[in-house]
Design a protein around this motif. Structure first.
Motif, mmCIF file in Angstrom:
data_model
loop_
_atom_site.group_PDB
_atom_site.id
_atom_site.type_symbol
_atom_site.label_atom_id
_atom_site.label_comp_id
_atom_site.label_asym_id
_atom_site.label_seq_id
_atom_site.Cartn_x
_atom_site.Cartn_y
_atom_site.Cartn_z
ATOM 1 N N ARG A 111 0.818 -1.219 0.000
ATOM 2 C CA ARG A 111 0.000 0.000 0.000
ATOM 3 C C ARG A 111 0.850 1.265 0.000
ATOM 4 O O ARG A 111 0.481 2.260 0.623
ATOM 5 C CB ARG A 111 -0.958 0.010 1.212
ATOM 6 N N GLN A 112 1.989 1.220 -0.706
ATOM 7 C CA GLN A 112 2.853 2.408 -0.743
ATOM 8 C C GLN A 112 2.213 3.543 -1.525
ATOM 9 O O GLN A 112 2.474 4.719 -1.271
ATOM 10 C CB GLN A 112 4.237 2.074 -1.302
ATOM 11 N N ALA A 113 1.400 3.192 -2.527
ATOM 12 C CA ALA A 113 0.594 4.212 -3.195
ATOM 13 C C ALA A 113 -0.675 4.360 -2.364
ATOM 14 O O ALA A 113 -1.047 3.463 -1.633
ATOM 15 C CB ALA A 113 0.258 3.765 -4.610
ATOM 16 N N ARG B 290 -3.507 6.661 0.177
ATOM 17 C CA ARG B 290 -3.937 7.838 0.923
ATOM 18 C C ARG B 290 -2.885 8.507 1.787
ATOM 19 O O ARG B 290 -3.087 9.621 2.243
ATOM 20 C CB ARG B 290 -5.174 7.488 1.761
ATOM 21 N N TYR C 209 -1.373 11.639 -4.248
ATOM 22 C CA TYR C 209 -2.400 10.636 -4.576
ATOM 23 C C TYR C 209 -3.789 11.235 -4.371
ATOM 24 O O TYR C 209 -4.657 11.153 -5.235
ATOM 25 C CB TYR C 209 -2.216 9.395 -3.693
ATOM 26 N N ARG D 204 -6.691 11.642 -7.280
ATOM 27 C CA ARG D 204 -7.898 10.826 -7.100
ATOM 28 C C ARG D 204 -9.154 11.669 -6.853
ATOM 29 O O ARG D 204 -10.265 11.118 -6.819
ATOM 30 C CB ARG D 204 -7.697 9.883 -5.899
ATOM 31 N N MET E 48 -12.742 4.909 -6.610
ATOM 32 C CA MET E 48 -11.613 3.978 -6.558
ATOM 33 C C MET E 48 -11.572 3.021 -7.758
ATOM 34 O O MET E 48 -10.553 2.902 -8.443
ATOM 35 C CB MET E 48 -11.673 3.196 -5.243
ATOM 36 N N ILE F 224 4.561 -1.220 -7.005
ATOM 37 C CA ILE F 224 3.489 -2.217 -7.064
ATOM 38 C C ILE F 224 2.355 -1.630 -7.876
ATOM 39 O O ILE F 224 1.960 -0.475 -7.679
ATOM 40 C CB ILE F 224 3.016 -2.692 -5.671
ATOM 41 N N SER G 291 -3.947 -1.066 -8.126
ATOM 42 C CA SER G 291 -5.209 -1.723 -8.460
ATOM 43 C C SER G 291 -5.863 -2.120 -7.153
ATOM 44 O O SER G 291 -5.571 -1.534 -6.115
ATOM 45 C CB SER G 291 -4.927 -2.955 -9.328
ATOM 46 N N ASP G 292 -6.730 -3.095 -7.191
ATOM 47 C CA ASP G 292 -7.292 -3.653 -5.963
ATOM 48 C C ASP G 292 -7.576 -5.127 -6.210
ATOM 49 O O ASP G 292 -7.740 -5.545 -7.366
ATOM 50 C CB ASP G 292 -8.578 -2.925 -5.565
ATOM 51 N N GLY H 78 -13.586 4.024 3.077
ATOM 52 C CA GLY H 78 -13.585 3.763 4.512
ATOM 53 C C GLY H 78 -14.148 2.408 4.899
ATOM 54 O O GLY H 78 -14.132 2.024 6.064
ATOM 55 N N PRO I 173 -14.299 -3.368 -0.217
ATOM 56 C CA PRO I 173 -15.133 -3.953 -1.258
ATOM 57 C C PRO I 173 -16.494 -4.418 -0.720
ATOM 58 O O PRO I 173 -16.561 -5.052 0.329
ATOM 59 C CB PRO I 173 -14.319 -5.165 -1.733
ATOM 60 N N PHE J 154 -1.906 -11.871 -2.449
ATOM 61 C CA PHE J 154 -2.338 -11.407 -1.123
ATOM 62 C C PHE J 154 -3.410 -12.346 -0.576
ATOM 63 O O PHE J 154 -4.528 -12.361 -1.090
ATOM 64 C CB PHE J 154 -2.984 -10.024 -1.227
ATOM 65 N N SER K 42 -4.743 -11.940 2.469
ATOM 66 C CA SER K 42 -4.733 -11.075 3.650
ATOM 67 C C SER K 42 -5.435 -11.694 4.857
ATOM 68 O O SER K 42 -4.974 -11.575 5.973
ATOM 69 C CB SER K 42 -5.374 -9.737 3.312
ATOM 70 N N HIS L 9 2.183 -5.188 7.294
ATOM 71 C CA HIS L 9 0.932 -5.073 6.529
ATOM 72 C C HIS L 9 1.005 -3.725 5.830
ATOM 73 O O HIS L 9 2.059 -3.085 5.836
ATOM 74 C CB HIS L 9 -0.284 -5.210 7.455
HETATM 75 C C1 LIG Z 1 -7.637 -6.910 1.520
HETATM 76 C C2 LIG Z 1 -7.234 -6.081 0.332
HETATM 77 C C3 LIG Z 1 -8.079 -5.175 -0.390
HETATM 78 N N1 LIG Z 1 -7.320 -4.633 -1.392
HETATM 79 C C4 LIG Z 1 -6.047 -5.126 -1.338
HETATM 80 C C5 LIG Z 1 -5.982 -6.062 -0.297
HETATM 81 C C6 LIG Z 1 -4.768 -6.878 0.055
HETATM 82 C C7 LIG Z 1 -3.790 -6.041 0.783
HETATM 83 C C8 LIG Z 1 -4.091 -5.871 2.235
HETATM 84 O O1 LIG Z 1 -4.139 -6.882 2.944
HETATM 85 O O2 LIG Z 1 -4.190 -4.728 2.666
HETATM 86 C C9 LIG Z 1 -4.933 -4.866 -2.251
HETATM 87 C C10 LIG Z 1 -4.655 -3.485 -2.631
HETATM 88 N N2 LIG Z 1 -5.534 -2.434 -2.746
HETATM 89 C C11 LIG Z 1 -4.859 -1.327 -3.154
HETATM 90 C C12 LIG Z 1 -3.518 -1.691 -3.355
HETATM 91 C C13 LIG Z 1 -2.535 -0.663 -3.871
HETATM 92 C C14 LIG Z 1 -1.214 -1.040 -4.231
HETATM 93 C C15 LIG Z 1 -0.210 -0.036 -3.720
HETATM 94 O O3 LIG Z 1 -0.071 0.963 -4.389
HETATM 95 O O4 LIG Z 1 0.473 -0.288 -2.708
HETATM 96 C C16 LIG Z 1 -3.373 -3.018 -3.013
HETATM 97 C C17 LIG Z 1 -2.124 -3.881 -3.038
HETATM 98 C C18 LIG Z 1 -5.421 -0.001 -3.410
HETATM 99 C C19 LIG Z 1 -6.552 0.434 -2.560
HETATM 100 N N3 LIG Z 1 -7.660 -0.288 -2.204
HETATM 101 C C20 LIG Z 1 -8.488 0.502 -1.460
HETATM 102 C C21 LIG Z 1 -7.913 1.775 -1.338
HETATM 103 C C22 LIG Z 1 -8.536 2.941 -0.602
HETATM 104 C C23 LIG Z 1 -9.571 3.567 -1.473
HETATM 105 C C24 LIG Z 1 -9.336 5.028 -1.724
HETATM 106 O O5 LIG Z 1 -8.185 5.510 -1.783
HETATM 107 O O6 LIG Z 1 -10.373 5.702 -1.923
HETATM 108 C C25 LIG Z 1 -6.711 1.756 -2.036
HETATM 109 C C26 LIG Z 1 -5.746 2.887 -2.258
HETATM 110 C C27 LIG Z 1 -9.796 0.075 -0.915
HETATM 111 C C28 LIG Z 1 -9.755 -1.215 -0.213
HETATM 112 N N4 LIG Z 1 -9.716 -2.441 -0.811
HETATM 113 C C29 LIG Z 1 -9.647 -3.417 0.162
HETATM 114 C C30 LIG Z 1 -9.651 -2.769 1.421
HETATM 115 C C31 LIG Z 1 -9.592 -3.472 2.750
HETATM 116 C C32 LIG Z 1 -9.711 -1.392 1.184
HETATM 117 C C33 LIG Z 1 -9.646 -0.262 2.178
HETATM 118 C C34 LIG Z 1 -10.965 0.330 2.525
HETATM 119 C C35 LIG Z 1 -10.765 1.719 3.125
HETATM 120 O O7 LIG Z 1 -10.192 1.797 4.227
HETATM 121 O O8 LIG Z 1 -11.150 2.690 2.481
HETATM 122 C C36 LIG Z 1 -9.503 -4.864 -0.125
#
Ligand SMILES: Cc1c2[nH]c(c1CCC(=O)O)Cc1[nH]c(c(CCC(=O)O)c1C)Cc1[nH]c(c(CCC(=O)O)c1C)Cc1[nH]c(c(C)c1CCC(=O)O)C2
Length: 354
Positions: A37-39, A41, A46, A50, A55, A82, A85-86, A103, A106, A214, A216, A330
């Motif tokens: 999650r280096q990219a 919020r 970013y 955005r 998303m 990385i 995507s999601d 917040g 999915p 992942f 997770s 994580h």
């Molecule tokens: C479980 C899981 C998800 N998505 C992902 C996982 C596996 C990684 C982990 O264990 O954390 C994978 C994921 N999702 C995202 C990335 C970005 C890659 C990166 O740049 O590092 C990656 C690697 C972007 C994202 N995926 C999401 C965001 C936030 C949405 C936003 O910015 O509006 C990002 C940047 C949304 C998302 N999608 C998911 C969650 C739990 C959330 C967060 C909800 C929230 O707190 O808002 C499901």
């Protein structure tokens, strides 16, 4: 072909990077660093790009994906990018009705719980995700010698979102299906394995230098259940991409008791959360694999000296490993100060320079 042999054809520009060397358990000029999650919020740049873009839509716009993926590389000088995507993107691409709620995460409109529901999980073709191929083409050009990591959600974690209909603390519907209808469960995970494998293949063929699967939420399972009900599907995904010779990383949270099995599933690199020190993780995983991890992401909220002390402990525990990729245990927490991440990269690079 194993991930440790050079793939046929000319070596890629990224082949000699510290990140890929560490994954292959070769000597490195410094310990490579990237952050899950280096990219996202934690970065003001970013939030800016955005603004007003949902998303999932941002994941389907190649120019946005390219920009967002590059942002942390530019800012932090991490050793790998990385792909932005999601984990639910391939499911959306085959027509599953779902959204990512800010917040929350999915949310799936109609959960998958009965045999008839499997019909909604059709095969994924490269045409379903043409934007991925396009974005990775642009990205690899921009990244040059910096490797790009592709990724996907593992069958168990994807199944949890599909069966629960959204994020879940206890995974009760998922486990009810797993224990109550093992035949349907196995078929569901097998479907997801095929979709996941197809999605990873698209990313590798477009130019990703490594992939991370992942899982997770798989730490919610006991080892016997993992072995019986999850490992065959995850192994199918790893097998499907083995021939490309790119390192395969496998990560989950709370997986201390599963680390050995997650390696056995077919990973070249096992990701570790912060609960198990890396030297102990290496004993659990056994020889022949690199490890990735494992600073607690919450440590980044402490003063700089404390961050460096804790990062130093991670590096000390990693000293005897065959290969180590530094990461958090994580993902980056959204309110992390990005400067703390930049300083951490510098610290790891300086302390491990050979
Ligand atoms: C479980 C899981 C998800 N998505 C992902 C996982 C596996 C990684 C982990 O264990 O954390 C994978 C994921 N999702 C995202 C990335 C970005 C890659 C990166 O740049 O590092 C990656 C690697 C972007 C994202 N995926 C999401 C965001 C936030 C949405 C936003 O910015 O509006 C990002 C940047 C949304 C998302 N999608 C998911 C969650 C739990 C959330 C967060 C909800 C929230 O707190 O808002 C499901």
């Amino acid at each position: 072909m194993s991930a440790n042999t050079r793939p046929p054809g000319p070596p890629t520009q990224t082949y000699d990077s510290a990140f890929l060397k560490a994954c292959r358990r070769e000597p490195v000029p410094h310990t490579p660093v990237w952050f899950m999650r280096q990219a996202g919020r934690s970065l003001p740049e970013y939030l800016k790009v955005r603004e007003g873009v949902p998303m999932l839509e941002s994941c389907m716009r190649p120019e946005l994906v390219t920009e967002i993926t590059l942002q942390p590389v530019r800012r932090h000088k991490v050793d790998a990018a990385i792909y932005f995507s999601d984990i639910v993107v391939p499911l959306k691409a085959i027509g599953v009705d779902l959204d990512i709620k800010p917040g929350v995460g999915p949310v799936v409109a109609e959960p998958i719980r009965r045999r008839e529901d499997l019909a909604r999980l059709r095969d994924l073709t490269p045409d379903d995700v043409a934007y991925v191929t396009e974005a990775i083409g642009a990205l690899t050009g921009e990244l040059g010698a910096t490797p790009l990591i592709g990724f996907a959600g593992a069958p168990f974690t994807l199944a949890s979102y599909l069966v629960e209909g959204g994020p879940s603390r206890n995974h009760e519907n998922t486990k009810a299906l797993m224990y109550g209808d093992p035949g349907l469960w196995a078929d569901l995970l097998d479907r997801l394995a095929d979709i996941t494998a197809a999605f990873l293949k698209v990313q590798i063929e477009a130019g990703a230098s490594a992939v991370q699967l992942f899982d997770s939420w798989v730490g919610a399972l006991a080892p016997d259940d993992y072995r019986r009900s999850v490992m065959p599907a995850s192994a199918k995904v790893f097998d499907a991409v083995a021939g490309y010779g790119v390192p395969r990383i496998h990560f989950g949270v709370g997986t201390g008791e599963l680390l050995g099995l997650m390696g056995e599933a077919g990973a070249d690199v096992v990701g570790v959360d912060w609960r198990v020190p890396l030297d102990e993780a290496a004993r659990r995983v056994g020889p022949g694999k690199a490890l990735q991890g494992n600073l607690d992401p919450a440590v980044l909220f402490a003063p700089r000296e404390a961050v460096e002390e804790q990062a130093g402990r991670v590096l000390d525990a990693a000293a005897g490993l065959e290969g180590h990729v530094f990461n958090l245990g994580h993902g980056v927490l959204p309110t992390t100060n990005p400067d703390a991440l930049t300083r951490l990269v510098e610290y790891v690079h300086t302390r491990t320079a050979r």
